[in-house]
Enzyme design. Sequence first.
Site, PDB file in Angstrom:
ATOM      1  N   CYS A   1       3.071  -2.731   7.689  1.00  0.00           N
ATOM      2  CA  CYS A   1       2.642  -3.305   8.960  1.00  0.00           C
ATOM      3  C   CYS A   1       3.385  -2.647  10.130  1.00  0.00           C
ATOM      4  O   CYS A   1       4.613  -2.654  10.174  1.00  0.00           O
ATOM      5  CB  CYS A   1       2.901  -4.808   8.979  1.00  0.00           C
ATOM      6  SG  CYS A   1       2.288  -5.605  10.484  1.00  0.00           S
TER       7      CYS A   1
ATOM      8  N   LYS B   1       2.303  -1.088  -1.132  1.00  0.00           N
ATOM      9  CA  LYS B   1       1.608  -0.298  -0.110  1.00  0.00           C
ATOM     10  C   LYS B   1       2.579  -0.097   1.048  1.00  0.00           C
ATOM     11  O   LYS B   1       3.220  -1.042   1.501  1.00  0.00           O
ATOM     12  CB  LYS B   1       0.344  -1.004   0.380  1.00  0.00           C
ATOM     13  CG  LYS B   1      -0.492  -0.158   1.342  1.00  0.00           C
ATOM     14  CD  LYS B   1      -1.844  -0.823   1.600  1.00  0.00           C
ATOM     15  CE  LYS B   1      -2.732   0.087   2.457  1.00  0.00           C
ATOM     16  NZ  LYS B   1      -2.299   0.123   3.859  1.00  0.00           N
TER      17      LYS B   1
ATOM     18  N   HIS C   1      -0.174   4.830   3.171  1.00  0.00           N
ATOM     19  CA  HIS C   1      -0.925   5.100   4.403  1.00  0.00           C
ATOM     20  C   HIS C   1      -0.166   6.226   5.085  1.00  0.00           C
ATOM     21  O   HIS C   1       0.980   6.050   5.506  1.00  0.00           O
ATOM     22  CB  HIS C   1      -0.976   3.864   5.293  1.00  0.00           C
ATOM     23  CG  HIS C   1      -1.794   4.072   6.531  1.00  0.00           C
ATOM     24  ND1 HIS C   1      -2.333   3.030   7.239  1.00  0.00           N
ATOM     25  CD2 HIS C   1      -2.187   5.202   7.184  1.00  0.00           C
ATOM     26  CE1 HIS C   1      -3.011   3.506   8.284  1.00  0.00           C
ATOM     27  NE2 HIS C   1      -2.928   4.830   8.253  1.00  0.00           N
TER      28      HIS C   1
END
Length: 385
Positions: A111, A151, A181
Amino acid sequence: MTILATAPPSLQIGRIPLAVPVVLAPMAGITNTAFRRLCREFGAGLYVSEMITSRALVERTEGSMRLIKHHESETTRSIQLYGVDPKTVAEAVTMLVAEDRADHIDLNFGCPVPKVTRKGGGAALPWKLDLFRDIVARAVKAAGDLPLTVKMRKGIDSDHLTYLEAGRIAEDAGVASIALHARTASEFYSGHADWAAIATLKQVVTSVPVLGNGDIWSGEDAIRMVEETGCDGVVVGRGCLGRPWLFGDLAAAFEGKTDIAQPSLGTVAATLRRHTELLVEFFDGDEDRACRDIRKHVAWYFKGYPVGGDLRASLATVQSLQQMDDLLGTLDGEQPYPGEAAEGPRGRAGTPKRPSLPDGWLLSRELADAHRAELAEAELSNSGG
């Protein structure tokens, strides 16, 4: 599009086999049961819940308990957790396992939202290697035989990358897969994802699957990412906003086919209507709440289609299914697929910015006592990154 010369690659995440190596990225306010069910109607894959805060789950808040619900058709129940306290994260995982509420658990360390990184959470957390190691190790132990994955992002910014150390730590802790990511927190969603970083991580992490995330807008993009990076599968986020049929395109691409969905305006309208119906069910029959939730999807669904501004504005303030039907009924459903205008990037990209971090966060890779209180405030419900 490149045609695969061999059979499509399968993906095994722990004990979960995936015929198509595609994962729906958790997106706050998007990947609820309704959207997951809709996507599954178009193609196979692993469909992950929106991010759920570990603290809220342990406290059994009404919102968190709603978010962990799965429809009976969701045969692989996948939940993403976000947390900053090892004990709380482990308690949340233990609860999900003990009450048989999940078949797969993912941990979010990606995030980039400032109000999370400002407290040391999200993409900022792996900078503290001891904290990251403790969270992942305890979560893996609590999960037992349940596949637990991670992740993450490349790091905080180009000068403070964390993904290689974090990848090694997660692999050693026993995670079932690692998704990257390929952007830093400072990049948010801007520019182009650094697929070369995915290839580098794949060379470092060799015993579990590595999944690539970032700039997958088409089946062709997914094949290209696998070929260029050697990753074991792809994670798709913004590319499917208003385009749940992308998962059909992805399945076809991994089967070596070049066919892509080319929905008419009528098909798009019917899909929007179907999405809304599923939201009504998700919100226990609350039509007003479902209509409020679908509003943010309108621009994504009709991207590139000849739909006037007044009608778009009306659909973006729709208050009931009947009103939606009346508005959609004014469309020319025979209008064909507009091609490139309906494809490509969607969703907010943001702009590169200096990450917000706790004072002194970058001075050490170990967690200081002074930062523990700030971390306690980092468990907020925000985008998965």
